[in-house]
Write an enzyme that holds these catalytic residues in place. Structure first.
Site, PDB file in Angstrom:
ATOM      1  N   GLU A 193      30.092   7.289 -26.125  1.00 10.19           N
ATOM      2  CA  GLU A 193      31.326   6.498 -26.295  1.00 10.19           C
ATOM      3  C   GLU A 193      31.132   5.447 -27.391  1.00 10.19           C
ATOM      4  O   GLU A 193      31.343   4.245 -27.184  1.00 10.19           O
ATOM      5  CB  GLU A 193      31.773   5.883 -24.958  1.00 10.19           C
ATOM      6  CG  GLU A 193      32.122   6.953 -23.934  1.00 10.19           C
ATOM      7  CD  GLU A 193      32.916   6.483 -22.718  1.00 10.19           C
ATOM      8  OE1 GLU A 193      33.066   5.273 -22.505  1.00 10.19           O
ATOM      9  OE2 GLU A 193      33.414   7.366 -21.978  1.00 10.19           O
ATOM     10  N   GLU A 315      31.688  14.089 -19.771  1.00 10.94           N
ATOM     11  CA  GLU A 315      32.124  13.232 -18.655  1.00 10.94           C
ATOM     12  C   GLU A 315      33.519  13.670 -18.246  1.00 10.94           C
ATOM     13  O   GLU A 315      34.438  13.699 -19.086  1.00 10.94           O
ATOM     14  CB  GLU A 315      32.139  11.749 -19.042  1.00 10.94           C
ATOM     15  CG  GLU A 315      30.760  11.135 -19.113  1.00 10.94           C
ATOM     16  CD  GLU A 315      30.763   9.637 -19.369  1.00 10.94           C
ATOM     17  OE1 GLU A 315      31.697   8.948 -18.915  1.00 10.94           O
ATOM     18  OE2 GLU A 315      29.822   9.180 -20.037  1.00 10.94           O
TER      19      GLU A 315
HETATM   20  O1  AHR Z   1      30.935   7.379 -15.806  1.00 11.71           O
HETATM   21  C1  AHR Z   1      31.153   6.012 -15.875  1.00 11.71           C
HETATM   22  C2  AHR Z   1      31.354   5.528 -17.298  1.00 11.71           C
HETATM   23  O2  AHR Z   1      32.509   6.078 -17.834  1.00 11.71           O
HETATM   24  C3  AHR Z   1      30.299   5.890 -18.293  1.00 11.71           C
HETATM   25  O3  AHR Z   1      29.211   5.034 -18.255  1.00 11.71           O
HETATM   26  C4  AHR Z   1      31.000   5.774 -19.599  1.00 11.71           C
HETATM   27  O4  AHR Z   1      30.464   6.621 -20.586  1.00 11.71           O
HETATM   28  C5  AHR Z   1      32.451   6.103 -19.244  1.00 11.71           C
HETATM   29  O5  AHR Z   1      33.326   5.182 -19.758  1.00 11.71           O
END
Ligand code: AHR
Length: 512
Positions: A193, A315
């Site tokens: 991110e 994610e």
């Molecule tokens: O999964 C939780 C968080 O969500 C992670 O650390 C981040 O990459 C995303 O914003």
């Protein structure tokens, strides 16, 4: 095939099957793509009790453990055939300095976990503990490197430490710390991110940084890194466009994050207390991932028509309010049948784009967001999402089979159209066909006719995940409320399969 589909649809409209609620035609010989097992990847971040208490309790703990890893969790995870595990973050990764997590534990410095509740991190779970866990689970490690606050040298040395077998300074340091042989590390994330918690960068700047960092992450002694650039969030197509243009073939994969979440400010809604409308909203939001991946893929296709760069959804999952009474910075949430549906529907979508989607990592493995497992002291529960991953694992490395699905669609809260049935099919190395089905409808049974283009069906087995209400979940007091059962609702009739799908149920069929 188009004409055939057209004729098929017509026949269905006027045939005896017209009164059926839904129908599927599967093309048993029409598949070319293998569903990458890495779509079933997991994610473990230093966040709340994911690592400490969830995966790791240390060798001196009263909780039964295997070299410090919780034995109950380890055994449950082995069942899932996890293909890869992403670590140490998430946002945590861009503040993590790996050298703090090696060597004698009493000498390891502490740090503040600024992203997640300001908890003090003692670094007792570090590189050795993670890579040894991957060996125990039989999965590929996916290391997320620190680009946000680290240096090129730091990341380059980490790669050397983990993977060099020569007489190199970092390999010798690793040996001094008790590990003689290098590990194999396949997946390397170059930042996380980077548009947000990973450095608030612009895509042009990140693209240049990626090129610089990736240059010095070397392949040692037969280890071949698969380098993954930090990709877009949700609908940020400009990020993907800029990286494809400026990084292109220098990356092996480009990530994407997509959460089924109401929004980033304010309440996200309770994980367990919700109304049918909220449930249908969730189905709509979760299925919107198909449109999102399609748009990112279209951009990737423009720059990379041969599909050399994988789209890695590293994610994804649901994000609700934290459980009352828990630390809001620790993202501990319950997991109901609604979450199971999000898992089932999303995996069905990923299968469909398996020619481009080469990895996905649900967030996260234990005690954080849409987890497989929840723990509390010595207690452990397997979530409804765990059972979807267990039932669906038969699709790993199987050939994706195209299908046509005709079913009722409904406009739901959020102004999205949701089909009441979701389906995906694959054929494994032994020729066994697996069909995963979800009846999203909370009230109505779906009578489903499945046509396998006349293929002879000798035997059908199945498993079903369902519960009395969609809010049902497994708790520490009632750990077995939601659990898969044998399914006998599929019958062969005139060469076709007739399946009675109960309301709010998820079924995986095995067809021989
Ligand atoms: O999964 C939780 C968080 O969500 C992670 O650390 C981040 O990459 C995303 O914003």
């Amino acid at each position: 095939m188009k004409n055939v589909i057209g004729i098929f649809a017509l026949v269905f409209t006027f045939s005896a099957f017209a009164q059926k609620d839904a129908s599927i035609r599967i093309y048993p010989d029409g598949g070319k793509q293998i569903i990458s097992k890495h779509i079933y990847g997991q994610f473990a971040e230093h966040l709340g009790s994911c690592i400490y208490g969830g995966l790791w309790v240390g060798e001196d703990s009263d909780i039964p453990n295997t070299q410090g890893y919780r034995t109950d969790v380890l055994n449950a995870l082995k069942e899932l055939r996890i293909p890869n595990l992403r670590w140490p973050g998430g946002c945590f990764a861009d503040e993590y300095h790996w050298m703090d997590g090696i060597g004698p534990k009493q000498n390891r410095p502490k740090m503040v976990n600024n992203n997640w509740g300001g908890t003090i991190e003692d670094n007792s779970f570090g590189t050795h503990e993670f890579l040894n866990l991957c060996e125990l689970l039989g999965c590929e490690p996916y290391i997320s490197g620190n680009v946000g606050s680290g240096t090129v040298e730091e990341l380059a040395k980490w790669v050397e430490y983990m993977t060099s077998d020569g007489d190199s300074p970092m390999a010798n340091l690793r040996r001094k710390n008790g590990r003689d042989k290098a590990w194999k590390v396949k997946f390397l994330g170059v930042g996380n991110e980077s548009w947000g918690c990973g450095g608030s960068m612009r895509p042009e700047y990140y693209a240049d940084l990626y090129r610089r960092y990736a240059t010095y992450c070397r392949n040692y002694d037969g280890n071949q890194l698969f380098k993954i650039a930090s990709g877009a969030s949700d609908y940020d197509y400009n990020w993907t466009e800029t990286l494809m243009k400026n990084i292109g073939g220098r990356m092996n994969g480009l990530s994407l994050h997509y959460y089924t979440v109401t929004g980033w400010n304010g309440s996200k809604g309770s994980a367990t207390q919700f109304e049918p409308d909220d449930y249908y909203w969730t189905m709509g939001k979760c299925l919107e991932i198909e449109d999102v991946v399609r748009k990112h893929i279209a951009i990737m296709d423009k720059y990379d028509p041969r599909k050399n760069v994988g789209l890695m959804v590293d994610e994804w999952g649901t994000w609700w309010d934290t459980e009352p009474g828990t630390n809001p910075g620790h993202l501990f949430q319950q997991n109901t049948m609604r979450d199971a549906f999000v898992a089932a529907l999303t995996l069905n979508v990923f299968h469909k784009y398996t020619d481009r989607i080469k990895m996905a990592n649900i967030a996260q493995i234990v005690n954080v967001l849409q987890s497989m497992i929840l723990t509390k002291g010595p207690k452990m529960v397997l979530t409804p999402t765990y059972y979807v991953f267990d039932m669906y694992k038969v699709h790993q490395e199987a050939t994706y089979l195209p299908l046509d699905l005709i079913c009722e669609k409904r406009m739901v809260k959020g102004n999205r159209e949701v089909p009441m049935v979701s389906a995906s099919a694959s054929k494994d190395a032994n020729g066994i066909i697996h069909v995963s089905l979800a009846n999203v409808d909370l009230e109505n049974v779906q009578t489903l006719s499945i046509d396998l283009e006349g293929r002879k069906i000798n035997q059908v087995n199945g498993r079903i995940l369902s519960s009395a209400t969609i809010n049902d979940c497994n708790t520490f007091d009632h750990p077995d409320k939601v659990k898969p059962q044998g399914f006998d609702g599929a019958k062969v009739k005139k060469g076709m399969l007739e399946v009675t799908l109960p309301a709010q149920s998820i079924v995986v069929l095995e067809i021989r």
